[in-house]
Design a protein around this motif. Structure first.
Motif, PDB file in Angstrom:
ATOM      1  N   PHE A  99       0.834  -1.212   0.000  1.00  0.00           N
ATOM      2  CA  PHE A  99       0.000   0.000   0.000  1.00  0.00           C
ATOM      3  C   PHE A  99       0.868   1.260   0.000  1.00  0.00           C
ATOM      4  CE2 PHE A  99      -2.318   3.248   2.547  1.00  0.00           C
ATOM      5  CZ  PHE A  99      -3.306   3.537   1.613  1.00  0.00           C
ATOM      6  N   LYS A 100       1.931   1.248   0.801  1.00  0.00           N
ATOM      7  CA  LYS A 100       2.778   2.433   0.920  1.00  0.00           C
ATOM      8  C   LYS A 100       3.852   2.511  -0.170  1.00  0.00           C
ATOM      9  CE  LYS A 100       2.753   4.854   4.276  1.00  0.00           C
ATOM     10  NZ  LYS A 100       2.040   6.129   4.534  1.00  0.00           N
ATOM     11  N   HIS A 101       3.866   1.537  -1.083  1.00  0.00           N
ATOM     12  CA  HIS A 101       4.887   1.489  -2.137  1.00  0.00           C
ATOM     13  C   HIS A 101       6.286   1.448  -1.532  1.00  0.00           C
ATOM     14  CE1 HIS A 101       1.809   3.625  -5.003  1.00  0.00           C
ATOM     15  NE2 HIS A 101       1.558   2.350  -4.848  1.00  0.00           N
ATOM     16  N   ARG A 102       6.461   0.637  -0.512  1.00  0.00           N
ATOM     17  CA  ARG A 102       7.767   0.483   0.129  1.00  0.00           C
ATOM     18  C   ARG A 102       8.164  -0.983   0.105  1.00  0.00           C
ATOM     19  NH1 ARG A 102       9.012   5.577   2.164  1.00  0.00           N
ATOM     20  NH2 ARG A 102      11.043   4.665   1.887  1.00  0.00           N
ATOM     21  N   GLN A 103       9.441  -1.260   0.407  1.00  0.00           N
ATOM     22  CA  GLN A 103       9.901  -2.661   0.401  1.00  0.00           C
ATOM     23  C   GLN A 103       9.302  -3.459   1.548  1.00  0.00           C
ATOM     24  OE1 GLN A 103      14.180  -2.426   0.610  1.00  0.00           O
ATOM     25  NE2 GLN A 103      14.400  -2.326  -1.621  1.00  0.00           N
ATOM     26  N   ALA A 225       3.940  11.379   2.075  1.00  0.00           N
ATOM     27  CA  ALA A 225       5.070  11.151   1.158  1.00  0.00           C
ATOM     28  C   ALA A 225       4.543  11.011  -0.265  1.00  0.00           C
ATOM     29  CB  ALA A 225       5.864   9.921   1.564  1.00  0.00           C
ATOM     30  N   SER A 226       3.421  10.363  -0.414  1.00  0.00           N
ATOM     31  CA  SER A 226       2.780  10.235  -1.721  1.00  0.00           C
ATOM     32  C   SER A 226       2.263  11.593  -2.192  1.00  0.00           C
ATOM     33  CB  SER A 226       1.647   9.207  -1.629  1.00  0.00           C
ATOM     34  OG  SER A 226       0.709   9.376  -2.661  1.00  0.00           O
ATOM     35  N   HIS A 227       1.713  12.363  -1.272  1.00  0.00           N
ATOM     36  CA  HIS A 227       1.214  13.714  -1.575  1.00  0.00           C
ATOM     37  C   HIS A 227       2.306  14.573  -2.232  1.00  0.00           C
ATOM     38  CE1 HIS A 227      -1.042  17.486  -0.737  1.00  0.00           C
ATOM     39  NE2 HIS A 227       0.081  17.965  -0.253  1.00  0.00           N
ATOM     40  N   HIS A 229       5.084  13.229  -3.612  1.00  0.00           N
ATOM     41  CA  HIS A 229       5.816  12.360  -4.554  1.00  0.00           C
ATOM     42  C   HIS A 229       7.279  12.186  -4.150  1.00  0.00           C
ATOM     43  CE1 HIS A 229       2.256  12.751  -7.000  1.00  0.00           C
ATOM     44  NE2 HIS A 229       2.379  14.072  -6.956  1.00  0.00           N
ATOM     45  N   VAL A 230       7.519  11.949  -2.879  1.00  0.00           N
ATOM     46  CA  VAL A 230       8.909  11.751  -2.437  1.00  0.00           C
ATOM     47  C   VAL A 230       9.060  10.447  -1.643  1.00  0.00           C
ATOM     48  CG1 VAL A 230       9.633  14.172  -2.438  1.00  0.00           C
ATOM     49  CG2 VAL A 230       8.474  13.252  -0.420  1.00  0.00           C
ATOM     50  N   GLU A 231       8.197   9.457  -1.961  1.00  0.00           N
ATOM     51  CA  GLU A 231       8.237   8.216  -1.172  1.00  0.00           C
ATOM     52  C   GLU A 231       9.643   7.638  -1.048  1.00  0.00           C
ATOM     53  OE1 GLU A 231       5.191   7.873  -3.647  1.00  0.00           O
ATOM     54  OE2 GLU A 231       3.910   6.524  -2.469  1.00  0.00           O
ATOM     55  N   GLU A 232      10.388   7.656  -2.172  1.00  0.00           N
ATOM     56  CA  GLU A 232      11.699   6.981  -2.153  1.00  0.00           C
ATOM     57  C   GLU A 232      12.748   7.778  -1.382  1.00  0.00           C
ATOM     58  OE1 GLU A 232      11.548   9.766  -5.443  1.00  0.00           O
ATOM     59  OE2 GLU A 232      10.132   8.301  -4.676  1.00  0.00           O
ATOM     60  N   LYS A 233      12.417   9.039  -1.005  1.00  0.00           N
ATOM     61  CA  LYS A 233      13.396   9.836  -0.256  1.00  0.00           C
ATOM     62  C   LYS A 233      13.131   9.847   1.243  1.00  0.00           C
ATOM     63  CE  LYS A 233      14.502  13.019  -3.993  1.00  0.00           C
ATOM     64  NZ  LYS A 233      14.540  14.429  -4.403  1.00  0.00           N
ATOM     65  N   ILE A 234      12.019   9.238   1.659  1.00  0.00           N
ATOM     66  CA  ILE A 234      11.705   9.188   3.086  1.00  0.00           C
ATOM     67  C   ILE A 234      12.180   7.833   3.611  1.00  0.00           C
ATOM     68  CG2 ILE A 234       9.873   9.379   4.822  1.00  0.00           C
ATOM     69  CD1 ILE A 234      10.242  11.876   3.013  1.00  0.00           C
ATOM     70  N   HIS A 235      13.070   7.854   4.574  1.00  0.00           N
ATOM     71  CA  HIS A 235      13.657   6.589   5.021  1.00  0.00           C
ATOM     72  C   HIS A 235      12.760   5.850   5.997  1.00  0.00           C
ATOM     73  CE1 HIS A 235      16.923   9.354   3.797  1.00  0.00           C
ATOM     74  NE2 HIS A 235      17.244   8.288   3.082  1.00  0.00           N
ATOM     75  N   VAL A 236      12.038   6.588   6.816  1.00  0.00           N
ATOM     76  CA  VAL A 236      11.115   5.945   7.774  1.00  0.00           C
ATOM     77  C   VAL A 236       9.770   6.648   7.686  1.00  0.00           C
ATOM     78  CG1 VAL A 236      10.711   5.282  10.162  1.00  0.00           C
ATOM     79  CG2 VAL A 236      13.069   5.604   9.355  1.00  0.00           C
ATOM     80  N   GLU A 237       8.736   5.897   7.373  1.00  0.00           N
ATOM     81  CA  GLU A 237       7.373   6.430   7.469  1.00  0.00           C
ATOM     82  C   GLU A 237       6.699   5.710   8.620  1.00  0.00           C
ATOM     83  OE1 GLU A 237       4.729   7.246   4.062  1.00  0.00           O
ATOM     84  OE2 GLU A 237       6.343   6.341   2.891  1.00  0.00           O
ATOM     85  N   LEU A 238       6.327   6.475   9.620  1.00  0.00           N
ATOM     86  CA  LEU A 238       5.605   5.870  10.733  1.00  0.00           C
ATOM     87  C   LEU A 238       4.115   6.125  10.548  1.00  0.00           C
ATOM     88  CD1 LEU A 238       6.240   5.247  14.250  1.00  0.00           C
ATOM     89  CD2 LEU A 238       4.336   6.821  13.869  1.00  0.00           C
ATOM     90  N   GLY A 239       3.329   5.087  10.777  1.00  0.00           N
ATOM     91  CA  GLY A 239       1.887   5.255  10.598  1.00  0.00           C
ATOM     92  C   GLY A 239       1.102   4.608  11.716  1.00  0.00           C
ATOM     93  N   THR A 240      -0.186   4.830  11.669  1.00  0.00           N
ATOM     94  CA  THR A 240      -1.045   4.218  12.683  1.00  0.00           C
ATOM     95  C   THR A 240      -2.343   3.729  12.063  1.00  0.00           C
ATOM     96  OG1 THR A 240      -2.230   4.568  14.747  1.00  0.00           O
ATOM     97  CG2 THR A 240      -2.041   6.468  13.315  1.00  0.00           C
ATOM     98  N   PHE A 241      -2.889   2.689  12.654  1.00  0.00           N
ATOM     99  CA  PHE A 241      -4.219   2.215  12.265  1.00  0.00           C
ATOM    100  C   PHE A 241      -5.297   2.800  13.163  1.00  0.00           C
ATOM    101  CE2 PHE A 241      -1.500  -0.885  10.257  1.00  0.00           C
ATOM    102  CZ  PHE A 241      -2.140  -1.100   9.044  1.00  0.00           C
ATOM    103  N   SER A 242      -4.902   3.638  14.114  1.00  0.00           N
ATOM    104  CA  SER A 242      -5.884   4.114  15.091  1.00  0.00           C
ATOM    105  C   SER A 242      -6.637   5.350  14.623  1.00  0.00           C
ATOM    106  CB  SER A 242      -5.202   4.402  16.430  1.00  0.00           C
ATOM    107  OG  SER A 242      -4.422   5.591  16.354  1.00  0.00           O
ATOM    108  N   LYS A 243      -6.270   5.877  13.449  1.00  0.00           N
ATOM    109  CA  LYS A 243      -6.939   7.092  12.981  1.00  0.00           C
ATOM    110  C   LYS A 243      -7.777   6.770  11.743  1.00  0.00           C
ATOM    111  CE  LYS A 243      -4.183   9.948  15.772  1.00  0.00           C
ATOM    112  NZ  LYS A 243      -2.794  10.101  16.132  1.00  0.00           N
ATOM    113  N   ALA A 244      -7.366   7.264  10.562  1.00  0.00           N
ATOM    114  CA  ALA A 244      -8.245   7.069   9.396  1.00  0.00           C
ATOM    115  C   ALA A 244      -8.529   5.589   9.112  1.00  0.00           C
ATOM    116  CB  ALA A 244      -7.632   7.730   8.172  1.00  0.00           C
ATOM    117  N   LEU A 245      -7.637   4.700   9.515  1.00  0.00           N
ATOM    118  CA  LEU A 245      -7.874   3.292   9.196  1.00  0.00           C
ATOM    119  C   LEU A 245      -8.859   2.619  10.150  1.00  0.00           C
ATOM    120  CD1 LEU A 245      -4.757   3.786   7.827  1.00  0.00           C
ATOM    121  CD2 LEU A 245      -5.709   1.742   6.784  1.00  0.00           C
ATOM    122  N   GLY A 246      -9.213   3.306  11.204  1.00  0.00           N
ATOM    123  CA  GLY A 246     -10.372   2.890  11.991  1.00  0.00           C
ATOM    124  C   GLY A 246     -10.171   1.727  12.952  1.00  0.00           C
TER     125      GLY A 246
END
Ligand SMILES: *Cc1c(COP(=O)(O)O)cnc(C)c1O
Length: 396
Positions: A99-103, A225-227, A229-246
């Motif tokens: 989903f995040k277009h990461r390895q 990062a997608s917004h 268009h710099v996904e490949e330049k961000i080394h760590v993307e931290l996310g959560t399922f507790s917000k928009a993912l419900g």
């Protein structure tokens, strides 16, 4: 000598908070959260939940959780490095990465646990860490656990970040830049594109906390990062399922190197239990929904644009928000509290944000849009804000 009372400090501290009207007064939801919910016994329009897309009530997300309870039980029985690593956790991590277009990705108990557990492993003695002055509390705690030298740069100010990088280099080995993607108090977006380009120049690592960006910004809700268009330049993307993912649970996404490293080094992951099978399966289903039903993100933005436009035309100051987080600026805390109380009586649940969460003269009501709200709901909420705004003297 008088004997110590080991608990008295808690009562004294609490009484001070109560006297200053700074204590949390918890409201209680009966039944599910959603665009409308029963709050303290009152059916209300909910404008302060992070459940942006109303995925917490999505039939597929609920059904996946129910089914996993049957197939995998109520808990995993262990931390993941010992005996708690389930196929569901592995599947979720593959789905996050895709989903995040990461390895790769690593799933944590929460986003807070991700920040508190990973940041201290990324920079230590002899390293420099650059952090936005308004970063989230979980980043602040993660930063406090490092022995790295800290540079706190002005909010969203890339020139100030560059100044700090110049000052630091070449005295330090590693350089680590950390920022929220979306700042939850004002709803403004970090200049992640500029930060990424600057970091590239200096050979710095970039860590973006996208808790309020996922499901909201970027292509299909892929985040900040997608917004940019710099996904490949961000080394760590931290996310959560507790917000928009419900649902609930945190993750980091990035390279295979990042996952291997985080999995072996981060203590909040190594020494803490796993999210339940049910939770994990619901998270997989939430990603499924984001990938297959673009209408939720579209509706969120449609609602957001309408609500912001109408608030402004009513005469409210909505600050510098660029996202579905829209503050209604009130100035002093008393006005914010009165406005919140009054709209609650009128059927709208929206909480005041006051000092110490924001500056003393920057009290506000923070509204957060929900894709499940209808035009009628929004008009009803706007009418409540108009009426209450006039009553408390905010609209002239
Ligand atoms: C909410 C939030 C977190 C914490 O996420 P949880 O998964 O709820 O622990 C971390 N960072 C930011 C910016 C947040 O807004």
């Amino acid at each position: 000598m008088q004997k110590r009372d080991p608990e008295s400090f808690m009562r004294e501290e609490y009484e001070k908070l109560v006297a200053a009207d700074l204590d949390w007064k918890l409201r209680t939801l009966e039944g599910p959260t959603g665009p409308r919910a029963v709050v303290d016994g009152k059916r209300s329009i909910v404008l302060c939940s992070n459940n942006y897309l109303n995925l917490s009530n999505h039939p597929k997300v609920k059904e996946a959780g129910r089914r996993a309870m049957d197939t995998h039980g109520a808990g995993s029985g262990s931390v993941r490095p010992i005996a708690g690593n389930m196929d569901l956790h592995e599947e979720l991590e593959r789905r996050i990465a895709r989903f995040k277009h990461r390895q790769a990705a690593l799933y944590y108990m929460s986003g807070f646990a991700g920040n508190a557990g990973l940041i201290p492993t990324l920079a230590g003695e002899g390293d420099a860490l650059f952090t936005d002055e308004l970063n989230h509390g979980s980043i602040i705690d993660g930063v406090r656990l490092t022995k790295a030298t800290r540079f706190i740069y002005k909010h969203n100010d890339v020139a100030d970040l560059e100044r700090a990088l110049k000052e630091a280099d070449p005295k330090f080995k590693k350089l680590l830049i950390i920022s929220d993607g979306v700042f939850s108090m004002d709803g403004d977006i970090a200049p992640v594109g500029d930060i990424a380009n600057l970091a590239e120049e200096w050979g710095a690592m970039v860590y973006i906390d996208d808790a309020h960006g996922e499901g909201v910004l970027g292509e299909g809700g892929r985040g900040v990062a997608s917004h940019f268009h710099v996904e490949e330049k961000i080394h760590v993307e931290l996310g959560t399922f507790s917000k928009a993912l419900g649902v609930v649970g945190g993750y980091v996404a990035g390279s295979n190197d990042l996952r291997n490293y985080a999995l072996n080094k981060s203590r909040t992951w190594l020494l803490s239990g796993t999210p339940t099978p049910s939770t994990t399966a619901s998270c997989i289903a939430a990603i499924d929904v984001l990938e297959t039903e673009p209408q939720h993100v579209q509706k969120l933005w449609e609602n957001t644009r309408f609500f912001k436009k109408e608030l402004v035309s009513l005469g409210f100051d909505i600050g510098r928000s660029e996202t579905p987080i829209t503050p209604i600026m009130c100035g002093d805390p008393t006005t914010a509290k009165k406005l919140s109380q009054r709209v609650f009586e009128l059927g709208v649940f929206a909480l005041p944000i006051v000092y110490p969460m924001v500056a003393k003269d920057k009290a506000r009501i923070r509204t957060i849009m929900n894709a499940g709200l209808t035009k009628d709901d929004l008009n009803e909420a706007l009418a409540a804000f108009e009426k209450a705004g006039n009553e408390v003297g905010l609209l002239k």
